[in-house]
Design a protein around this motif. Structure first.
Motif, PDB file in Angstrom:
ATOM      1  N   TYR A  52      42.784  49.465  74.847  1.00 35.81           N
ATOM      2  CA  TYR A  52      42.226  50.816  74.870  1.00 35.81           C
ATOM      3  C   TYR A  52      42.181  51.340  76.302  1.00 35.81           C
ATOM      4  O   TYR A  52      42.639  52.444  76.586  1.00 35.81           O
ATOM      5  N   PHE A  53      41.630  50.550  77.204  1.00 34.18           N
ATOM      6  CA  PHE A  53      41.506  51.001  78.584  1.00 34.18           C
ATOM      7  C   PHE A  53      42.856  51.121  79.288  1.00 34.18           C
ATOM      8  O   PHE A  53      42.987  51.887  80.236  1.00 34.18           O
ATOM      9  N   GLU A  54      43.854  50.406  78.816  1.00 35.70           N
ATOM     10  CA  GLU A  54      45.210  50.536  79.361  1.00 35.70           C
ATOM     11  C   GLU A  54      45.953  51.717  78.747  1.00 35.70           C
ATOM     12  O   GLU A  54      47.087  51.987  79.118  1.00 35.70           O
ATOM     13  N   GLY A  55      45.340  52.417  77.809  1.00 35.51           N
ATOM     14  CA  GLY A  55      45.973  53.561  77.146  1.00 35.51           C
ATOM     15  C   GLY A  55      46.943  53.161  76.052  1.00 35.51           C
ATOM     16  O   GLY A  55      47.739  53.978  75.597  1.00 35.51           O
ATOM     17  N   LYS A  56      46.885  51.920  75.586  1.00 32.52           N
ATOM     18  CA  LYS A  56      47.817  51.420  74.573  1.00 32.52           C
ATOM     19  C   LYS A  56      47.207  51.391  73.172  1.00 32.52           C
ATOM     20  O   LYS A  56      47.894  51.047  72.219  1.00 32.52           O
ATOM     21  N   ARG A  57      45.922  51.713  73.033  1.00 32.45           N
ATOM     22  CA  ARG A  57      45.252  51.642  71.732  1.00 32.45           C
ATOM     23  C   ARG A  57      44.375  52.877  71.546  1.00 32.45           C
ATOM     24  O   ARG A  57      43.636  53.261  72.431  1.00 32.45           O
ATOM     25  N   LYS A  58      44.470  53.462  70.340  1.00 30.59           N
ATOM     26  CA  LYS A  58      43.660  54.642  70.014  1.00 30.59           C
ATOM     27  C   LYS A  58      42.638  54.361  68.924  1.00 30.59           C
ATOM     28  O   LYS A  58      41.693  55.125  68.762  1.00 30.59           O
ATOM     29  N   THR A  59      42.834  53.306  68.160  1.00 32.36           N
ATOM     30  CA  THR A  59      41.876  52.927  67.123  1.00 32.36           C
ATOM     31  C   THR A  59      41.607  51.432  67.229  1.00 32.36           C
ATOM     32  O   THR A  59      42.439  50.679  67.741  1.00 32.36           O
ATOM     33  N   PHE A  60      40.466  51.038  66.702  1.00 29.69           N
ATOM     34  CA  PHE A  60      40.086  49.626  66.730  1.00 29.69           C
ATOM     35  C   PHE A  60      40.116  49.061  65.324  1.00 29.69           C
ATOM     36  O   PHE A  60      39.784  49.751  64.355  1.00 29.69           O
ATOM     37  N   TYR A  84      40.418  59.924  67.945  1.00 29.39           N
ATOM     38  CA  TYR A  84      40.726  59.757  69.363  1.00 29.39           C
ATOM     39  C   TYR A  84      41.184  61.106  69.918  1.00 29.39           C
ATOM     40  O   TYR A  84      41.992  61.813  69.305  1.00 29.39           O
ATOM     41  N   GLY A  85      40.660  61.487  71.059  1.00 30.13           N
ATOM     42  CA  GLY A  85      41.073  62.732  71.698  1.00 30.13           C
ATOM     43  C   GLY A  85      40.364  63.962  71.171  1.00 30.13           C
ATOM     44  O   GLY A  85      40.628  65.071  71.624  1.00 30.13           O
ATOM     45  N   LYS A  86      39.453  63.803  70.226  1.00 30.99           N
ATOM     46  CA  LYS A  86      38.720  64.931  69.645  1.00 30.99           C
ATOM     47  C   LYS A  86      37.238  64.765  69.951  1.00 30.99           C
ATOM     48  O   LYS A  86      36.764  63.671  70.239  1.00 30.99           O
ATOM     49  N   THR A  87      36.507  65.868  69.867  1.00 33.43           N
ATOM     50  CA  THR A  87      35.058  65.822  70.027  1.00 33.43           C
ATOM     51  C   THR A  87      34.405  66.554  68.860  1.00 33.43           C
ATOM     52  O   THR A  87      35.059  67.284  68.121  1.00 33.43           O
ATOM     53  N   MET A  88      33.112  66.330  68.716  1.00 30.82           N
ATOM     54  CA  MET A  88      32.315  66.970  67.681  1.00 30.82           C
ATOM     55  C   MET A  88      30.935  67.217  68.275  1.00 30.82           C
ATOM     56  O   MET A  88      30.437  66.388  69.047  1.00 30.82           O
ATOM     57  N   SER A  89      30.318  68.326  67.926  1.00 27.84           N
ATOM     58  CA  SER A  89      28.972  68.594  68.429  1.00 27.84           C
ATOM     59  C   SER A  89      27.939  67.849  67.584  1.00 27.84           C
ATOM     60  O   SER A  89      28.218  67.442  66.455  1.00 27.84           O
ATOM     61  N   TYR A  90      26.766  67.700  68.141  1.00 30.00           N
ATOM     62  CA  TYR A  90      25.672  67.072  67.399  1.00 30.00           C
ATOM     63  C   TYR A  90      25.385  67.870  66.128  1.00 30.00           C
ATOM     64  O   TYR A  90      25.114  67.297  65.081  1.00 30.00           O
ATOM     65  N   MET A  91      25.469  69.204  66.218  1.00 25.83           N
ATOM     66  CA  MET A  91      25.239  70.059  65.056  1.00 25.83           C
ATOM     67  C   MET A  91      26.300  69.803  63.984  1.00 25.83           C
ATOM     68  O   MET A  91      25.979  69.668  62.799  1.00 25.83           O
TER      69      MET A  91
END
Length: 157
Positions: A52-60, A84-91
């Motif tokens: 993940y930290f090497e940019g080779k993994r997007k899901t676990f 991965y690469g998306k965000t969501m608000s608390y609401m």
């Protein structure tokens, strides 16, 4: 319970787990810790986090065993659905869980996430797009979101 330490760009990560699965990942401030030998039950988690930290993994793909209340576990499961690469608000997360009025409880459960990075609580932001609250520090949240951003800003100079 087995323990392992791995180096990440954001500090040393402490992994905890057993045959039941991974129960905690925390990022530590301060001195670097390491294992001479990784416990077998944590090898895959260490490998996947490194990718993940090497940019080779997007899901676990790990067996998870976080400890918490039923409500917290429900929130943590919903967090894993944020791509991965998306965000969501608390609401938005509260709405997804079926109760807009539970926004504070959702935020509290998000803050108690025991599996740093693997359960991506860093992908939850304020309704205005702000980087609100993060147990690992806002500098780490920003780094993780930048790391996952599919569009990298190119320098003109």
């Amino acid at each position: 319970m087995e323990i392992a330490f791995i180096h990440t760009p954001l500090g040393t990560a402490k992994l905890e787990g057993d045959q039941q699965g991974l129960s905690a990942i925390t990022v530590l401030d301060g001195k670097e810790l390491h294992n001479d030998v990784l416990p077998e039950v944590l090898e895959d988690a260490a490998y996947q986090l490194t990718e993940y930290f090497e940019g080779k993994r997007k899901t676990f793909s790990l067996e998870l065993n976080p400890q918490g209340t039923d409500f917290q576990k429900k929130v943590w499961e919903a967090l894993q659905e944020i791509p991965y690469g998306k965000t969501m608000s608390y609401m938005e997360l509260s709405k997804k869980l079926g109760d807009v009025k539970a926004i504070r409880a959702v935020a509290a459960a998000n803050g108690r996430n025991p599996l740093w990075v693997v359960i991506p609580c860093h992908r939850v932001i304020g309704s205005d797009g702000s980087l609100t609250g993060y147990a690992g520090g806002l500098h780490r949240k920003k780094w993780l979101l930048d790391h996952e951003n599919p569009v990298k800003q190119q320098s003109l100079f």
